[in-house]
Design a protein around this motif. Sequence first.
Motif, PDB file in Angstrom:
ATOM      1  N   LEU A  24       0.280  -1.277  -0.225  1.00 50.06           N
ATOM      2  CA  LEU A  24      -0.530   0.009   0.231  1.00 50.06           C
ATOM      3  C   LEU A  24       0.810   1.639   0.065  1.00 50.06           C
ATOM      4  O   LEU A  24       0.593   2.306  -0.995  1.00 50.06           O
ATOM      5  N   ARG A  25       1.468   1.153   0.590  1.00 46.48           N
ATOM      6  CA  ARG A  25       2.703   2.379   0.752  1.00 46.48           C
ATOM      7  C   ARG A  25       3.182   2.820  -0.686  1.00 46.48           C
ATOM      8  O   ARG A  25       3.794   3.810  -1.271  1.00 46.48           O
ATOM      9  N   GLU A  26       3.806   2.034  -1.092  1.00 44.19           N
ATOM     10  CA  GLU A  26       4.823   1.480  -2.538  1.00 44.19           C
ATOM     11  C   GLU A  26       4.018   1.807  -3.757  1.00 44.19           C
ATOM     12  O   GLU A  26       4.245   2.947  -4.535  1.00 44.19           O
ATOM     13  N   MET A  27       2.301   1.600  -2.535  1.00 47.25           N
ATOM     14  CA  MET A  27       1.562   2.163  -3.948  1.00 47.25           C
ATOM     15  C   MET A  27       1.160   3.589  -4.456  1.00 47.25           C
ATOM     16  O   MET A  27       0.947   3.539  -5.205  1.00 47.25           O
ATOM     17  N   GLY A  28       1.026   3.873  -2.913  1.00 47.97           N
ATOM     18  CA  GLY A  28       0.249   5.307  -2.833  1.00 47.97           C
ATOM     19  C   GLY A  28      -1.235   5.887  -2.987  1.00 47.97           C
ATOM     20  O   GLY A  28      -2.083   4.732  -2.787  1.00 47.97           O
ATOM     21  N   ALA A  29      -1.343   6.680  -1.962  1.00 46.01           N
ATOM     22  CA  ALA A  29      -3.418   5.838  -1.961  1.00 46.01           C
ATOM     23  C   ALA A  29      -4.045   6.487  -2.940  1.00 46.01           C
ATOM     24  O   ALA A  29      -4.683   5.953  -3.245  1.00 46.01           O
ATOM     25  N   ASP A  30      -3.672   7.251  -4.134  1.00 46.78           N
ATOM     26  CA  ASP A  30      -4.216   7.427  -5.050  1.00 46.78           C
ATOM     27  C   ASP A  30      -4.375   5.867  -6.179  1.00 46.78           C
ATOM     28  O   ASP A  30      -5.522   5.709  -6.412  1.00 46.78           O
ATOM     29  N   GLU A  31      -3.470   5.801  -6.230  1.00 47.81           N
ATOM     30  CA  GLU A  31      -3.562   4.218  -6.938  1.00 47.81           C
ATOM     31  C   GLU A  31      -4.223   3.486  -6.157  1.00 47.81           C
ATOM     32  O   GLU A  31      -5.401   2.243  -7.118  1.00 47.81           O
ATOM     33  N   ALA A  32      -3.861   3.303  -5.225  1.00 47.51           N
ATOM     34  CA  ALA A  32      -4.646   1.854  -4.072  1.00 47.51           C
ATOM     35  C   ALA A  32      -6.035   2.076  -4.178  1.00 47.51           C
ATOM     36  O   ALA A  32      -7.326   1.695  -4.372  1.00 47.51           O
ATOM     37  N   TYR A  33      -7.210   3.733  -3.774  1.00 48.92           N
ATOM     38  CA  TYR A  33      -8.066   3.500  -3.684  1.00 48.92           C
ATOM     39  C   TYR A  33      -8.787   4.056  -5.085  1.00 48.92           C
ATOM     40  O   TYR A  33      -9.903   3.355  -5.360  1.00 48.92           O
ATOM     41  N   ALA A  34      -7.948   4.002  -6.856  1.00 53.71           N
ATOM     42  CA  ALA A  34      -8.176   3.504  -7.946  1.00 53.71           C
ATOM     43  C   ALA A  34      -8.879   2.302  -8.167  1.00 53.71           C
ATOM     44  O   ALA A  34      -9.712   1.750  -7.824  1.00 53.71           O
ATOM     45  N   ARG A  35      -7.436   1.723  -7.629  1.00 47.92           N
ATOM     46  CA  ARG A  35      -8.362  -0.157  -7.894  1.00 47.92           C
ATOM     47  C   ARG A  35      -9.140  -0.221  -6.863  1.00 47.92           C
ATOM     48  O   ARG A  35     -10.117  -0.968  -6.839  1.00 47.92           O
ATOM     49  N   LEU A  36      -9.770   0.073  -5.589  1.00 48.12           N
ATOM     50  CA  LEU A  36     -10.781  -0.263  -4.721  1.00 48.12           C
ATOM     51  C   LEU A  36     -12.400   0.540  -6.095  1.00 48.12           C
ATOM     52  O   LEU A  36     -13.546  -0.406  -6.152  1.00 48.12           O
ATOM     53  N   LEU A  37     -12.125   1.438  -6.631  1.00 50.41           N
ATOM     54  CA  LEU A  37     -13.716   2.127  -7.013  1.00 50.41           C
ATOM     55  C   LEU A  37     -14.004   1.106  -8.640  1.00 50.41           C
ATOM     56  O   LEU A  37     -14.428   1.105  -8.537  1.00 50.41           O
ATOM     57  N   GLU A  38     -12.299   0.827  -8.749  1.00 53.94           N
ATOM     58  CA  GLU A  38     -12.714  -0.457 -10.663  1.00 53.94           C
ATOM     59  C   GLU A  38     -13.124  -0.965  -9.797  1.00 53.94           C
ATOM     60  O   GLU A  38     -13.807  -1.657 -10.882  1.00 53.94           O
ATOM     61  N   ALA A  39     -13.185  -1.974  -9.396  1.00 54.85           N
ATOM     62  CA  ALA A  39     -13.074  -3.023  -8.649  1.00 54.85           C
ATOM     63  C   ALA A  39     -14.844  -3.091  -7.792  1.00 54.85           C
ATOM     64  O   ALA A  39     -16.105  -4.259  -7.688  1.00 54.85           O
ATOM     65  N   GLY A  40     -15.492  -1.434  -7.998  1.00 51.09           N
ATOM     66  CA  GLY A  40     -16.981  -1.393  -7.769  1.00 51.09           C
ATOM     67  C   GLY A  40     -17.452  -1.077  -6.130  1.00 51.09           C
ATOM     68  O   GLY A  40     -17.972  -1.050  -5.917  1.00 51.09           O
ATOM     69  N   GLN A  41     -16.623  -0.989  -5.130  1.00 52.18           N
ATOM     70  CA  GLN A  41     -16.666  -0.096  -3.846  1.00 52.18           C
ATOM     71  C   GLN A  41     -16.867   1.162  -4.003  1.00 52.18           C
ATOM     72  O   GLN A  41     -16.432   2.408  -5.161  1.00 52.18           O
ATOM     73  N   ARG A  42     -17.493   1.567  -3.318  1.00 52.23           N
ATOM     74  CA  ARG A  42     -18.638   3.177  -3.855  1.00 52.23           C
ATOM     75  C   ARG A  42     -17.536   4.372  -2.987  1.00 52.23           C
ATOM     76  O   ARG A  42     -17.018   3.734  -1.798  1.00 52.23           O
ATOM     77  N   PRO A  43     -17.200   5.161  -3.703  1.00 45.58           N
ATOM     78  CA  PRO A  43     -16.677   6.236  -3.311  1.00 45.58           C
ATOM     79  C   PRO A  43     -17.222   6.643  -1.917  1.00 45.58           C
ATOM     80  O   PRO A  43     -18.027   6.857  -2.072  1.00 45.58           O
ATOM     81  N   HIS A  44     -16.405   7.029  -1.153  1.00 44.77           N
ATOM     82  CA  HIS A  44     -16.445   7.885   0.156  1.00 44.77           C
ATOM     83  C   HIS A  44     -15.807   8.506   0.216  1.00 44.77           C
ATOM     84  O   HIS A  44     -14.185   8.382   0.854  1.00 44.77           O
ATOM     85  N   PHE A  45     -15.662  10.276   0.515  1.00 44.46           N
ATOM     86  CA  PHE A  45     -14.885  10.737   0.581  1.00 44.46           C
ATOM     87  C   PHE A  45     -13.965  10.364   2.176  1.00 44.46           C
ATOM     88  O   PHE A  45     -11.994  10.524   1.847  1.00 44.46           O
ATOM     89  N   ILE A  46     -14.379  10.399   2.989  1.00 43.78           N
ATOM     90  CA  ILE A  46     -13.925  10.392   4.201  1.00 43.78           C
ATOM     91  C   ILE A  46     -12.677   9.149   4.230  1.00 43.78           C
ATOM     92  O   ILE A  46     -11.967   9.071   4.816  1.00 43.78           O
ATOM     93  N   GLY A  47     -13.051   8.365   3.375  1.00 41.15           N
ATOM     94  CA  GLY A  47     -12.263   6.840   3.695  1.00 41.15           C
ATOM     95  C   GLY A  47     -10.884   7.198   2.363  1.00 41.15           C
ATOM     96  O   GLY A  47      -9.790   6.842   2.728  1.00 41.15           O
ATOM     97  N   TYR A  48     -10.924   7.471   1.494  1.00 40.51           N
ATOM     98  CA  TYR A  48     -10.321   8.294   0.817  1.00 40.51           C
ATOM     99  C   TYR A  48      -9.123   9.447   1.645  1.00 40.51           C
ATOM    100  O   TYR A  48      -7.945   9.237   0.985  1.00 40.51           O
ATOM    101  N   TYR A  49      -9.820  10.576   2.131  1.00 41.86           N
ATOM    102  CA  TYR A  49      -8.528  11.354   2.517  1.00 41.86           C
ATOM    103  C   TYR A  49      -8.290  10.439   4.303  1.00 41.86           C
ATOM    104  O   TYR A  49      -7.249  10.208   4.362  1.00 41.86           O
TER     105      TYR A  49
END
Length: 108
Positions: free
Chosen positions: A29-54
Amino acid sequence: MAPISSLRNLGPATNAAFRKVGIRTAEQLREMGADEAYARLLEAGQRPHFIGYYVLHMALQNRPWNDCKGDEKAALRRRFDELKASHFDSGLAGLEAELDALGVGLRR
């Protein structure tokens, strides 16, 4: 290799969500970074949630989740909106929810 839940602010639910998209350790997760990791969640159908992102950003900086304020939070909100627009398919999320209710979704 440490579990994702070993990072500040992140617990078992976050650990499980990342496992489903192939991110299994805090180091990955550290190596990938927050944006790339969160993008993977979204692409898998995870519902977006701003608090979870920050919270994810704060965790990778070893900061309390509620430490994000002002201009920093506004900048993260803009980035979150960009990620959501380019990586989240609401149709996939809806289909996944229906399949999950039947017990046959990707989350099984």
